[in-house]
Structure formats: structure tokens, C-alpha cells
Write an enzyme that holds these catalytic residues in place. Structure first.
Site, PDB file in Angstrom:
ATOM      1  NE  ARG A   1      -2.928  -5.657  11.517  1.00  0.00           N
ATOM      2  CZ  ARG A   1      -2.944  -6.943  11.285  1.00  0.00           C
ATOM      3  NH1 ARG A   1      -4.046  -7.538  10.832  1.00  0.00           N
ATOM      4  NH2 ARG A   1      -1.873  -7.684  11.486  1.00  0.00           N
TER       5      ARG A   1
ATOM      6  CG  ASP B   1      42.261 -25.582  -6.645  1.00  0.00           C
ATOM      7  OD1 ASP B   1      42.661 -26.675  -6.217  1.00  0.00           O
ATOM      8  OD2 ASP B   1      41.111 -25.125  -6.442  1.00  0.00           O
ATOM      9  CE1 TYR B   2      40.100 -31.194 -12.885  1.00  0.00           C
ATOM     10  CE2 TYR B   2      39.074 -32.150 -10.936  1.00  0.00           C
ATOM     11  CZ  TYR B   2      39.176 -32.041 -12.319  1.00  0.00           C
ATOM     12  OH  TYR B   2      38.350 -32.777 -13.119  1.00  0.00           O
ATOM     13  CG  ASP B   3      38.173 -31.039  -6.852  1.00  0.00           C
ATOM     14  OD1 ASP B   3      37.237 -31.660  -7.358  1.00  0.00           O
ATOM     15  OD2 ASP B   3      39.313 -31.524  -6.664  1.00  0.00           O
TER      16      ASP B   3
ATOM     17  N   GLY C   1       0.644   6.455   9.576  1.00  0.00           N
ATOM     18  CA  GLY C   1       1.154   5.214  10.179  1.00  0.00           C
ATOM     19  C   GLY C   1       2.651   5.275  10.441  1.00  0.00           C
ATOM     20  N   GLY C   2       3.095   4.313  11.253  1.00  0.00           N
ATOM     21  CA  GLY C   2       4.504   4.256  11.667  1.00  0.00           C
ATOM     22  C   GLY C   2       5.457   4.189  10.498  1.00  0.00           C
TER      23      GLY C   2
ATOM     24  CB  ALA D   1       4.598  -3.149  23.277  1.00  0.00           C
ATOM     25  CE  LYS D   2       9.940  -1.510  19.890  1.00  0.00           C
ATOM     26  NZ  LYS D   2      10.909  -1.512  18.795  1.00  0.00           N
TER      27      LYS D   2
ATOM     28  NE  ARG E   1      -3.625   0.515   0.244  1.00  0.00           N
ATOM     29  CZ  ARG E   1      -4.743   0.743   0.939  1.00  0.00           C
ATOM     30  NH1 ARG E   1      -5.333  -0.248   1.594  1.00  0.00           N
ATOM     31  NH2 ARG E   1      -5.273   1.926   0.983  1.00  0.00           N
TER      32      ARG E   1
HETATM   33  C1  GDG Z   1       2.837  -5.454  11.360  1.00  0.00           C
HETATM   34  C2  GDG Z   1       3.364  -6.642  12.177  1.00  0.00           C
HETATM   35  C3  GDG Z   1       4.984  -5.080  13.253  1.00  0.00           C
HETATM   36  C4  GDG Z   1      -4.075   0.345  16.058  1.00  0.00           C
HETATM   37  N1  GDG Z   1      -5.341   0.626  16.262  1.00  0.00           N
HETATM   38  C5  GDG Z   1      -5.536   1.893  15.861  1.00  0.00           C
HETATM   39  C6  GDG Z   1      -4.339   2.385  15.416  1.00  0.00           C
HETATM   40  N2  GDG Z   1      -3.431   1.406  15.523  1.00  0.00           N
HETATM   41  C7  GDG Z   1      -2.004   1.503  15.166  1.00  0.00           C
HETATM   42  C8  GDG Z   1      -1.126   1.386  16.368  1.00  0.00           C
HETATM   43  C9  GDG Z   1       0.150   0.835  15.757  1.00  0.00           C
HETATM   44  C10 GDG Z   1      -0.333   0.026  14.556  1.00  0.00           C
HETATM   45  O1  GDG Z   1      -1.672   0.396  14.321  1.00  0.00           O
HETATM   46  C11 GDG Z   1      -0.303  -1.475  14.839  1.00  0.00           C
HETATM   47  O2  GDG Z   1       1.018  -1.921  14.726  1.00  0.00           O
HETATM   48  P1  GDG Z   1       1.522  -3.311  15.309  1.00  0.00           P
HETATM   49  O3  GDG Z   1       2.981  -3.330  15.238  1.00  0.00           O
HETATM   50  O4  GDG Z   1       1.032  -3.448  16.691  1.00  0.00           O
HETATM   51  O5  GDG Z   1       0.845  -4.456  14.428  1.00  0.00           O
HETATM   52  P2  GDG Z   1       0.513  -4.822  12.853  1.00  0.00           P
HETATM   53  O6  GDG Z   1      -0.523  -3.930  12.290  1.00  0.00           O
HETATM   54  O7  GDG Z   1       0.147  -6.264  12.886  1.00  0.00           O
HETATM   55  O8  GDG Z   1       1.874  -4.620  12.027  1.00  0.00           O
HETATM   56  C12 GDG Z   1       3.907  -6.129  13.484  1.00  0.00           C
HETATM   57  C13 GDG Z   1       4.513  -4.008  12.300  1.00  0.00           C
HETATM   58  O9  GDG Z   1       3.991  -4.580  11.098  1.00  0.00           O
HETATM   59  C14 GDG Z   1       5.653  -3.064  11.915  1.00  0.00           C
HETATM   60  O10 GDG Z   1       6.703  -3.722  11.314  1.00  0.00           O
HETATM   61  O11 GDG Z   1       5.302  -4.480  14.481  1.00  0.00           O
HETATM   62  O12 GDG Z   1       4.420  -7.204  14.235  1.00  0.00           O
HETATM   63  O13 GDG Z   1       2.344  -7.598  12.401  1.00  0.00           O
HETATM   64  O14 GDG Z   1       0.971   1.863  15.291  1.00  0.00           O
HETATM   65  O15 GDG Z   1      -0.983   2.635  16.941  1.00  0.00           O
HETATM   66  N3  GDG Z   1      -4.199   3.639  14.964  1.00  0.00           N
HETATM   67  C15 GDG Z   1      -5.289   4.421  14.976  1.00  0.00           C
HETATM   68  N4  GDG Z   1      -6.487   3.976  15.374  1.00  0.00           N
HETATM   69  C16 GDG Z   1      -6.684   2.749  15.823  1.00  0.00           C
HETATM   70  O16 GDG Z   1      -7.790   2.351  16.178  1.00  0.00           O
HETATM   71  N5  GDG Z   1      -5.164   5.695  14.562  1.00  0.00           N
END
Ligand code: GDG
Length: 736
Positions: free
Chosen positions: A283, A508-510, A29-30, A388-389, A10
Site C-alpha cells: 500500500r 494476614d494483614y497487608d 482479503g487475507g 512476502a509470504k 470494515r
Molecule cells: C496490515 C499490516 C499486516 C496488495 N496490493 C494488491 C493486493 N494487495 C494485498 C496483498 C496482501 C495485502 O494486500 C497487503 O497486506 P500486508 O500485510 O502486506 O500489509 P497491510 O495492508 O499494511 O496490512 C501488516 C496485515 O495488516 C495483516 O495483519 O501483515 O503488517 O500493516 O494480501 O496481496 N491485492 C490485490 N490487488 C492489489 O493491487 N488484489
């Protein structure tokens, strides 16, 4: 330097069509954030699917869409609904996702899915090739696009390609069940650098590469033809500042500025001040362990009933992949579980679980993070887990407890959290109790460590680190002491060769003149090789030596009738111009009777290995063993032999999948220098592939032209990629 091209399933923008006009709204997103440092300005392009199938895209808006995307540095790959079904909902999410998360029983091996996956990966690769130049750097993301690196490499052999997998790479035992496992590995190996979240995923991948493709792996490098592929771990971070700042802003809001959700949370707290909130956000995915978590919560309330009415579990489950049957079943299971538990345990004042099945705006996410005393995240498998982070980043007063599954990649970096096994209900219940009672000082001291680390290694640093490692790999030859035999170098050597008056060649051979064979006796010379060697042998002023660790019987049978000069058994025997072999070095062989039984015991314990017995040496071959196991046994044998030998008369050589024990005063370098001193040569050339050839490369004078076959560290001046290149090179000498 060229552009940076990022490719993911995406795009980091969402397209919105309203009243016939298009808007591209950047995602928050991250990944999109982390890539900001990499994806900015005109020097970068992000290629991906726009989120609209061909059927959903009004043809008259195509151009506008392209323009809107271009404004955001993006370009789209067009996919129709059938392709999305087979490629995304099919192979990606019904085959790879479950398999890589160890849900073997959910993984569907459908040929149609696979064919669509291949075709769509080819579309992405074609888009890259169309929009990029040779000197661009390409970064491919995630499990939907695992074939893309090799598809691009085929057309662009010299381009720099990186790949990052966001989900776990499973152990070999799981991965091997995939019918298209070799194709997937080969697809990934088109990259120069392959990144994973953790060292475990990296190690699983390397193990599969060795076992399924039989490639040479040394530490974290894979040797494939003329390339070295680097594999490394880069744990993904978060946009720490964004979460921290949002939490600071949140705490400064007046009552009137607070969201509806926050007001509900506040009124809950006011009405029951000693009730604690436990939060989970994921999710809606079976890998996240949501159903098990709810069961564990019920178990906790039964084990420690004093917490009834004192805790509340908030579950935010974000809708995901609802076209896939497993996800529909899971949704039903969770709905029923929450319904049953709330029905059974609720009181007039208390509902144990608040369940939201929706995506919430970012501000509401912050409301939840900052209001919850505990974050309880129990994935059964998770590549990383960013939630978690994020929870830790929002804890500006440093309070709060994170309970995290050991099965999440983030657990490796978050040791100060309370780590649990999500399958162990007893442990989960006790850990919840511990978290509910954790003194504030302990919370603060744990979170301080976590926050410092997360702030430092944020998502931007993650992206930069990956790009830095990828750019370092750009010039592969830098990693080697030798220089690649370029056309110019080859031309110069050929000129020197033809100008010289007396030439001496050591071949050398082999692994040099012929490739390896499972049975060394079968790696006999072919007609083409005989012709080539004949031509060199018949040239005036040229002395040719085949120099090998092989035994004299085999070489005698193959080459004595041809009258080639030969040095065998690493320098024990010599034969010139068709004469019988003579001893070149006086060697003793009494030690062999003592060492032979040791090697025999290793053969018994290492299926596929065997002993080759030569006149003055013993070789233990392990090419046909399980690669990991063979290496382990070789290390063990090395230790045993070193403790047995204990003097300088005998030495152990670690060759290419062979360990050879022989007298120390014999080696190819010593033999070659002796031959060199017999005449006045003005062109000396030595070529070989393995460790035993390094003696030649080291001991011949600097003026000698020394060439290593393959891309390993070496004392040779140059390297060529494989035996085919060796023959091409020698043909240039033979037919100037
Ligand atoms: C894959 C891998 C890996 C969640 N609910 C809402 C919302 N979020 C955001 C969170 C977080 C992200 O979505 C979820 O990230 P995760 O890392 O927990 O999990 P996956 O989506 O499965 O991601 C995973 C990741 O890729 C990165 O490499 O860590 O293991 O499975 O940022 O904050 N954001 C908003 N509303 C929500 O209801 N705005």
C-alpha cells in the site's frame, strides 16, 4: 456455547449500489479468508462499518442493506462522514498508525480526534452488546477499536473477549508519548486474550502495562482485579493454497488465456532474456519504505553499473488513505523520484522502474509474483507483511529470492529470506547483487523451508489457534489450583462457621485486610477494620490471630490496645490478649550483620527500594522501583544471597515486591500449626495474599479452610479477588 462475534473496522463485504439495488460482494482479503473457519453458518456474526457513510446511504435502502449484509453473516455499525474523519482518518491514521510504526514526528495528538475515536468505539461496543449474549465469544480486530474490549466488559463482565493487533505495538519509550496511553491500555485490558504478530510486540505491550499502569505481570499474564489477562503471539499466515493453486493455474494457461499484463511481462522477457525482474508490492504508506527503496535502487545501479539494462524494478503501490496529508506528500515524493530516476537512467531499450499506482485484480498480482525473479520488500516498520509470504507461496518451482526488511514482523518467521536493514543502502545494494547471482539450488533449498512453514501455519490455522487460546481462557479458574469463592461455597462455609464449637482464624494483614501502600507505615488500619476485628474478637468460641511478617513495634502500636492475638515477623513473636510480645521461636540474628551491607548496596543501586529492619529478619522492598528494573534486581539479589547463605539456617522469601531474609525455622505455617495444637478446634480458617502465606496453606490440615487473595497460583483451596472481598467475607462471619 454461544455465537462467535467478530468485530473489525470494515466488514468483509463490499456494498455496491446500482439502479437502486444493493449487492454485498464478499471480500477476498487475507483476514476474510482466514476467518472463514470462525465466521460461518448461523453461529457467527461479523460487525463492522459497511464502507458507506450515513450521507452516502439512501435512507430507503437501509433495510435492503441490512438484509444483504445479514445474508453474509454481517451487521453494520452506522457512521457519518464526520465520525469517519475523526475516528478513522484522524485518530486511527494520523495518531495511532504513525506512532505505532515509530513515525513519532507524524503523529498528531488532537483532542477532537481522540473524542471521536472514543465515541465511535462506544458505537461499536454498543452494537456488540445489542447483538450478542453473555455466552458469546467476541473477537475484536485492530488498532481502530482498542477501547472496545473494556467498553464491552463494563456491560458484560463475564463474556469472553479476544483482541488481535495487526500492526506493531511500539516500545514503551514511544508508546508513553501518547497523551491517552493509560486509556488505550485499559481499553485493551478489557480482553481475556490479547494477540500480537510477534513476541517483540507482546513484550513491548507488557512493559507498558507494568510501567504505566503498575500492574502485576507474570510471564505473559497480567493480573487485574479479579481477572487474569493472557497475552500471546500468533503470527498471521496467508491462504497458502489459494496462492499456490492460482500459480499452478497460471502456469498452465495457454497464450490466448494470458492477461495483458502477463503478455507485456512475457514480451519483456523475450526481448531481454538475461534481464531480471525485481518486484515490490505495498500500500502506498510511509511505513513501507517505498521512497527509500527507490533511492537504494539508484544507489545499487551507481555502485554496480554493470546491472544497468540488466534489471528492472516493478513497483506496485496501492492507493491508500489519500485523505491524509502525509500520504499525499508521499505520493508526490514517489512520483517525482520515479520520474527523476527514469529520466536520468533510461535508455532506448530500458526503463529502470515500472511504476503502477493502482490496485490490480488478483490474477494480475499472480502474474507479477510468478514473473519476478526477486521480491524486494523494505518496510521501515510492518506489523507482519503478507506480501512476502504470498510471493513465496506462488513460487511453485521453488525458485525466486525474497529480500525482506528485518523491521517486518514476517522476518521473524522467514529466516531463510535475505534479511536486510532498510536504512543501510550499502547492505541493500550488496544483497541485491547477491540475490541476482544466487544459484538456483540455493534458491530452492531456502524456499523449500519457507514454503513448508507457510503451508503448515496458514491463515486458517492462525485463526483457529487464536480461538483455541481464547476458549481455553474462557474458564479462568481452570488455570488456578484454587476455586473461586462462589456464593454457594460462601454460604456453606458460613453454615459450617456458625455450627462449629471452636473456631480459629488466621488473618494476614497487608494485601489481605488492607491494600498496599507506597510507604508500609501508612497502611494503618481504618475504623471499619477495627470494628470488624472487634466483632470477631468478641464472638464466643472464636480465637482470632493476625499473622504477619510485620515487625512487633508497628503491630504493637496498632493492635496491642485492642488485645487482638498477633503473630508477627512470620512467627518469631506472639502476643495474646493484650500481653507483651514473647518469642515463639528461638532464632539467631548474627547473620544479619553480614547480609545488611549486601542489601544496602542493592538499595544504592536500585532507586525507590529500601530496607525494612525487623528484629530477626531483613526485608528488601522494591514496590516503588521501576517494575522491570526492580524484578531484574530482585533476581540478581536472590542469586547473590543464595551464594552467600549456603546453609539451611537462613532462607530467602520472595513476597509481593519484597524479598525477606530470615531464619529458616520460622514461618507462618509452623506458627499456625503450633497454635492449632493448643486446643481442639473444629473450624480453622486462614487467609492471605502472598508467598509467605503459602506456608500456612500447605501446613494446615486439609480440613482447614484456606483462602488466597488475588489470582495467583496457590496451595489454598479457594480464592477471592481483592481486599474488599476479604472484608465482605469476614463480615459474614462477624454478623451471621
Ligand atoms: C496490515 C499490516 C499486516 C496488495 N496490493 C494488491 C493486493 N494487495 C494485498 C496483498 C496482501 C495485502 O494486500 C497487503 O497486506 P500486508 O500485510 O502486506 O500489509 P497491510 O495492508 O499494511 O496490512 C501488516 C496485515 O495488516 C495483516 O495483519 O501483515 O503488517 O500493516 O494480501 O496481496 N491485492 C490485490 N490487488 C492489489 O493491487 N488484489
Amino acid at each position: 456455547m454461544g455465537k462467535t462475534i467478530i468485530i473489525s473496522n470494515r466488514l468483509p463485504v463490499q456494498l455496491q449500489i446500482s439502479n437502486g439495488t444493493i449487492n454485498a460482494i464478499p471480500s477476498v482479503g487475507g483476514l476474510a479468508t482466514g476467518m472463514k473457519s470462525v465466521h460461518s453458518g448461523s453461529e457467527s456474526l461479523w460487525i463492522g462499518w459497511s464502507g458507506l457513510t450515513d450521507e452516502e446511504t439512501p435512507p430507503e435502502l437501509e433495510d435492503d442493506i441490512d438484509k444483504a449484509l445479514a445474508k453474509n453473516g454481517c451487521a453494520k455499525v452506522k457512521l457519518n462522514a464526520g465520525e469517519i474523519d475523526g475516528f478513522y482518518f484522524g485518530f486511527s491514521n494520523r495518531t495511532v498508525w504513525p506512532l505505532f510504526h515509530y513515525f513519532l514526528e507524524y503523529s498528531e495528538f488532537e483532542l477532537d480526534f481522540w473524542n471521536t475515536y472514543k465515541a465511535v468505539n462506544q458505537k461499536f461496543a454498543d452494537a456488540i452488546i445489542e447483538k450478542s449474549d453473555e455466552d458469546d465469544t467476541i473477537w475484536v480486530h485492530d488498532y481502530q477499536l482498542m477501547l472496545v474490549p473494556q467498553m464491552v466488559r463494563e456491560k458484560r463482565p463475564d463474556t469472553t473477549i479476544g483482541f488481535f493487533l495487526h500492526i506493531p505495538f511500539p516500545s514503551y519509550e514511544i508508546f508513553r508519548t501518547l497523551p491517552w496511553r493509560e486509556e488505550i491500555l485499559e481499553g485493551l485490558l478489557g480482553s481475556d486474550l490479547i494477540g500480537f504478530h510477534t513476541y517483540d510486540y507482546e513484550r513491548h505491550f507488557l512493559s507498558s502495562v507494568r510501567r504505566l499502569l503498575g500492574l502485576d505481570v507474570s510471564f505473559n499474564e497480567i493480573y487485574l482485579d479479579n481477572r487474569v489477562i493472557k497475552v500471546d503471539s500468533f503470527p498471521m499466515g496467508i491462504d497458502y493454497k489459494k496462492f499456490k493453486d492460482a500459480a499452478i493455474l497460471h502456469s498452465s494457461k495457454s497464450e490466448g488465456e494470458r492477461s495483458d499484463l502477463q503478455m507485456r511481462l512475457d514480451s519483456h522477457k523475450a526481448s531481454a532474456p538475461d534481464t531480471k525482474l525485481i518486484l515490490s508490492i505495498d500500500r502506498l504508506d510511509y511505513s513501507k519504505g517505498i521512497a527509500k527503496r527507490i533511492n537504494a535502487f539508484e544507489y545499487f545501479l551507481n555502485k554496480y553499473p554493470e546491472y544497468k539494462e540488466k534489471v528492472r524494478l516493478i513497483i506496485l503501490a496501492v492507493p491508500s488513505r489519500s485523505n491524509v496529508p502525509q500520504y499525499q506528500l508521499l505520493k508526490k515524493e514517489i512520483d517525482e523520484l520515479v520520474g527523476r530516476i527514469n529520466g536520468e537512467l533510461s535508455t532506448v531499450n530500458w526503463t529502470p522502474i515500472w511504476y503502477f499506482y493502482r490496485s490490480l485484480p488478483f490474477d494480475n498480482l499472480i502474474d507479477l509474483y510468478t514473473s519476478s525473479d526477486i521480491a524486494w520488500l523494505t518496510p521501515l516498520r510492518d506489523g507482519m507483511n503478507l506480501v512476502a509470504k504470498e510471493y513465496i507461496a506462488t513460487r511453485t518451482d521453488k525458485t525466486g529470492v525474497l529480500i525482506l526488511s528485518e523491521m517486518a514482523g514476517s522476518a521473524y518467521e522467514m529466516n531463510e529470506a535475505l534479511l536486510i536493514n532498510p536504512n543501510n543502502f550499502e547492505e541493500q545494494a550488496d544483497t541485491l547483487k547477491r540475490a541476482l547471482n544466487m544459484p538456483v539450488e540455493e534458491q530452492i533449498s531456502r524456499n523449500e523451508f519457507l514454503q513448508n512453514r507457510l503451508e503448515r501455519y496458514n491463515v486458517e490455522v492462525w485463526a483457529k489457534e487464536f480461538m483455541r487460546a481464547l476458549n481455553e481462557k474462557r474458564d479462568v479458574s481452570k488455570a488456578f489450583i484454587s476455586e473461586k469463592m462462589s456464593k454457594d461455597i460462601l454460604n456453606n462455609i458460613e453454615t459450617e462457621y456458625s455450627k462449629s464449637k471452636k473456631r480459629l482464624l488466621f488473618l494476614d494483614y497487608d494485601g489481605t485486610l488492607v491494600g498496599f501502600h507506597k510507604d508500609p507505615q501508612k497502611a494503618s488500619p481504618d475504623e471499619e477494620l477495627y470494628e470488624l476485628l472487634d466483632e470477631l474478637q468478641n464472638q464466643e468460641n472464636t480465637t482470632l490471630f493476625l499473622i504477619s511478617g510485620r515487625d512487633k513495634q508497628t503491630f504493637g502500636r496498632w493492635f496491642l490496645p485492642k488485645k487482638y492475638n498477633m503473630i508477627v515477623e512470620h512467627g518469631v513473636w506472639i502476643s495474646k490478649e493484650g500481653h507483651e510480645f514473647k518469642m515463639l521461636e528461638q532464632v539467631k540474628g548474627e547473620w544479619m550483620a553480614k547480609i545488611r551491607p549486601v542489601l544496602e548496596s542493592f538499595v544504592d543501586r536500585t532507586p525507590g527500594s529500601f530496607i525494612e529492619e525487623k528484629n530477626y529478619s531483613l526485608a528488601w522492598h522494591y514496590r516503588n522501583t521501576d517494575p522491570d528494573f526492580g524484578e531484574k534486581r530482585a533476581t540478581e539479589l536472590n542469586t547473590v544471597l543464595r551464594s552467600l547463605i549456603g546453609n539451611d539456617d537462613i532462607s530467602v522469601l520472595n513476597g509481593n515486591k519484597v524479598m525477606e531474609i530470615k531464619s529458616s525455622n520460622v514461618n507462618k505455617g509452623r506458627a499456625a500449626t503450633r497454635m492449632m495444637s493448643e486446643d481442639d478446634y473444629d473450624f480453622v480458617f486462614a487467609i492471605g495474599d502472598d508467598w509467605t502465606d503459602e506456608f500456612m496453606f500447605q501446613e494446615l490440615p486439609e480440613s482447614a479452610i484456606t483462602v488466597k487473595v488475588g489470582l495467583k497460583k496457590t496451595h489454598a483451596r479457594y480464592h477471592v479477588e481483592n481486599t474488599r472481598r476479604v472484608r465482605e467475607l469476614l463480615t459474614r462471619f462477624a454478623k451471621p
